[in-house]
Write a protein that holds these residues in place. Structure first.
Motif, PDB file in Angstrom:
ATOM      1  N   LEU A 183       0.820  -1.213   0.000  1.00 44.91           N
ATOM      2  CA  LEU A 183       0.000   0.000   0.000  1.00 44.91           C
ATOM      3  C   LEU A 183       0.855   1.264   0.000  1.00 44.91           C
ATOM      4  O   LEU A 183       0.493   2.258  -0.632  1.00 44.91           O
ATOM      5  N   HIS A 184       1.987   1.216   0.694  1.00 50.28           N
ATOM      6  CA  HIS A 184       2.897   2.369   0.665  1.00 50.28           C
ATOM      7  C   HIS A 184       3.366   2.640  -0.768  1.00 50.28           C
ATOM      8  O   HIS A 184       3.452   3.792  -1.202  1.00 50.28           O
ATOM      9  N   GLU A 185       3.651   1.572  -1.500  1.00 47.89           N
ATOM     10  CA  GLU A 185       4.074   1.718  -2.890  1.00 47.89           C
ATOM     11  C   GLU A 185       2.934   2.258  -3.746  1.00 47.89           C
ATOM     12  O   GLU A 185       3.147   3.114  -4.621  1.00 47.89           O
ATOM     13  N   GLU A 186       1.716   1.775  -3.496  1.00 53.48           N
ATOM     14  CA  GLU A 186       0.561   2.272  -4.249  1.00 53.48           C
ATOM     15  C   GLU A 186       0.341   3.759  -4.013  1.00 53.48           C
ATOM     16  O   GLU A 186       0.052   4.516  -4.947  1.00 53.48           O
ATOM     17  N   VAL A 187       0.461   4.181  -2.750  1.00 48.96           N
ATOM     18  CA  VAL A 187       0.291   5.596  -2.423  1.00 48.96           C
ATOM     19  C   VAL A 187       1.365   6.430  -3.121  1.00 48.96           C
ATOM     20  O   VAL A 187       1.077   7.495  -3.691  1.00 48.96           O
ATOM     21  N   TYR A 188       2.595   5.938  -3.105  1.00 50.93           N
ATOM     22  CA  TYR A 188       3.698   6.659  -3.753  1.00 50.93           C
ATOM     23  C   TYR A 188       3.433   6.829  -5.250  1.00 50.93           C
ATOM     24  O   TYR A 188       3.575   7.927  -5.792  1.00 50.93           O
ATOM     25  N   GLN A 189       3.038   5.742  -5.905  1.00 54.02           N
ATOM     26  CA  GLN A 189       2.772   5.800  -7.343  1.00 54.02           C
ATOM     27  C   GLN A 189       1.571   6.699  -7.651  1.00 54.02           C
ATOM     28  O   GLN A 189       1.595   7.484  -8.615  1.00 54.02           O
ATOM     29  N   ALA A 190       0.511   6.566  -6.838  1.00 53.01           N
ATOM     30  CA  ALA A 190      -0.693   7.379  -7.062  1.00 53.01           C
ATOM     31  C   ALA A 190      -0.403   8.854  -6.848  1.00 53.01           C
ATOM     32  O   ALA A 190      -0.918   9.714  -7.584  1.00 53.01           O
ATOM     33  N   ARG A 191       0.414   9.172  -5.844  1.00 55.29           N
ATOM     34  CA  ARG A 191       0.782  10.574  -5.612  1.00 55.29           C
ATOM     35  C   ARG A 191       1.563  11.135  -6.798  1.00 55.29           C
ATOM     36  O   ARG A 191       1.322  12.263  -7.235  1.00 55.29           O
ATOM     37  N   ARG A 192       2.494  10.356  -7.315  1.00 59.50           N
ATOM     38  CA  ARG A 192       3.273  10.815  -8.461  1.00 59.50           C
ATOM     39  C   ARG A 192       2.380  11.053  -9.682  1.00 59.50           C
ATOM     40  O   ARG A 192       2.532  12.054 -10.389  1.00 59.50           O
ATOM     41  N   GLU A 193       1.441  10.120  -9.916  1.00 59.04           N
ATOM     42  CA  GLU A 193       0.533  10.279 -11.051  1.00 59.04           C
ATOM     43  C   GLU A 193      -0.329  11.534 -10.888  1.00 59.04           C
ATOM     44  O   GLU A 193      -0.574  12.263 -11.863  1.00 59.04           O
ATOM     45  N   PHE A 194      -0.792  11.785  -9.675  1.00 57.42           N
ATOM     46  CA  PHE A 194      -1.613  12.964  -9.408  1.00 57.42           C
ATOM     47  C   PHE A 194      -0.798  14.239  -9.610  1.00 57.42           C
ATOM     48  O   PHE A 194      -1.251  15.202 -10.262  1.00 57.42           O
ATOM     49  N   GLU A 195       0.413  14.262  -9.071  1.00 54.58           N
ATOM     50  CA  GLU A 195       1.267  15.439  -9.224  1.00 54.58           C
ATOM     51  C   GLU A 195       1.632  15.673 -10.688  1.00 54.58           C
ATOM     52  O   GLU A 195       1.675  16.820 -11.151  1.00 54.58           O
ATOM     53  N   ASP A 196       1.892  14.587 -11.427  1.00 51.96           N
ATOM     54  CA  ASP A 196       2.203  14.714 -12.857  1.00 51.96           C
ATOM     55  C   ASP A 196       1.003  15.267 -13.628  1.00 51.96           C
ATOM     56  O   ASP A 196       1.161  16.112 -14.518  1.00 51.96           O
ATOM     57  N   ALA A 197      -0.197  14.774 -13.278  1.00 50.41           N
ATOM     58  CA  ALA A 197      -1.415  15.249 -13.956  1.00 50.41           C
ATOM     59  C   ALA A 197      -1.646  16.725 -13.666  1.00 50.41           C
ATOM     60  O   ALA A 197      -2.022  17.497 -14.553  1.00 50.41           O
ATOM     61  N   GLN A 198      -1.420  17.118 -12.416  1.00 50.18           N
ATOM     62  CA  GLN A 198      -1.572  18.525 -12.055  1.00 50.18           C
ATOM     63  C   GLN A 198      -0.577  19.399 -12.818  1.00 50.18           C
ATOM     64  O   GLN A 198      -0.915  20.469 -13.298  1.00 50.18           O
ATOM     65  N   ALA A 199       0.660  18.907 -12.895  1.00 51.15           N
ATOM     66  CA  ALA A 199       1.706  19.682 -13.581  1.00 51.15           C
ATOM     67  C   ALA A 199       1.409  19.803 -15.074  1.00 51.15           C
ATOM     68  O   ALA A 199       1.653  20.843 -15.686  1.00 51.15           O
ATOM     69  N   GLN A 200       0.850  18.728 -15.657  1.00 55.97           N
ATOM     70  CA  GLN A 200       0.604  18.739 -17.097  1.00 55.97           C
ATOM     71  C   GLN A 200      -0.660  19.497 -17.469  1.00 55.97           C
ATOM     72  O   GLN A 200      -0.698  20.212 -18.483  1.00 55.97           O
ATOM     73  N   TYR A 201      -1.725  19.312 -16.653  1.00 57.49           N
ATOM     74  CA  TYR A 201      -3.026  19.851 -17.043  1.00 57.49           C
ATOM     75  C   TYR A 201      -3.566  20.933 -16.100  1.00 57.49           C
ATOM     76  O   TYR A 201      -4.545  21.590 -16.439  1.00 57.49           O
ATOM     77  N   GLY A 202      -2.967  21.041 -14.902  1.00 52.56           N
ATOM     78  CA  GLY A 202      -3.508  21.964 -13.914  1.00 52.56           C
ATOM     79  C   GLY A 202      -3.530  23.391 -14.413  1.00 52.56           C
ATOM     80  O   GLY A 202      -2.663  23.824 -15.175  1.00 52.56           O
ATOM     81  N   ARG A 203      -4.562  24.132 -13.973  1.00 55.40           N
ATOM     82  CA  ARG A 203      -4.715  25.515 -14.431  1.00 55.40           C
ATOM     83  C   ARG A 203      -4.918  26.443 -13.240  1.00 55.40           C
ATOM     84  O   ARG A 203      -5.329  26.014 -12.213  1.00 55.40           O
TER      85      ARG A 203
END
Length: 203
Positions: A183-203
């Protein structure tokens, strides 16, 4: 003053689960349609109004409702609104006019990408917190039974029962600890995906 009363009327209607006879009689259907359009509600919403007002033998002015809704949709279906609609989890059901839809869909989908990434991150964190709480509970249960097991007043048959319970709890604890690493690994991966999505698409 008239504008103030119109807004108040719409807000009252929007906050009710059903329209009363007075609300149906005094409804400004153009204003209600506008308020529904500006937040992207589908035309099926008018069916709820029809059902409510039919109980009082009052008809919805469908043409005025549609007119107001179409004006509201012109605001909702702009690219600037599209991203925020997707970001907050709005499910688009093709409500935008054909001439506005192409410019709406792209930003909307970008907002949905960020929304879904955040949802995955939140779920992963929630599962991790649940697993950590489960470990705390199991450890408390083990300590409680160990204390009872060491008590001189505890009967022999109860000691055997406690020993078996402790062994079962320890197995549960090992399983949860194995799970929590994943679960720690899942949280790490999910956080990275969320941060990447924010960086790419966030406004």
């Amino acid at each position: 003053m008239a504008r103030f009363l119109l807004i108040c009327s719409v807000l009252v209607l929007a906050s009710c689960s059903g329209l009363s006879q007075e609300e149906c009689m005094n409804a400004d259907w153009e204003a209600i349609g506008f308020e529904d359009g500006v937040i992207g509600k589908g035309l099926e919403k008018v069916g709820d109004y029809r059902e409510d007002c039919a109980k009082h033998a009052i008809k919805v002015d469908l043409e005025r409702y549609k007119y107001g809704r179409n004006i509201g949709l012109k605001d909702f279906c702009q690219p600037a609104s599209a991203f925020q609609a997707g970001r907050r989890g709005y499910i688009y059901k093709g409500v935008c006019p054909a001439d506005l839809e192409p410019a709406f869909v792209g930003p909307y989908e970008e907002g949905r990408i960020v929304f879904r990434a955040e949802q995955r991150f939140n779920r992963a964190e929630s599962e991790l917190n649940s697993a950590e709480n489960s470990i705390d509970r199991i450890e408390r249960d083990i300590r409680s039974r160990e204390q009872e097991l060491l008590d001189d007043k505890t009967a022999a048959d109860r000691r055997r029962q406690l020993y078996n319970q402790i062994e079962d709890l320890k197995r549960d604890l090992y399983r949860e600890k194995d799970r929590i690493r994943d679960l720690h690994e899942e949280v790490y991966q999910a956080r990275r995906e969320f941060e990447d999505a924010q960086a790419q698409y966030g406004r």
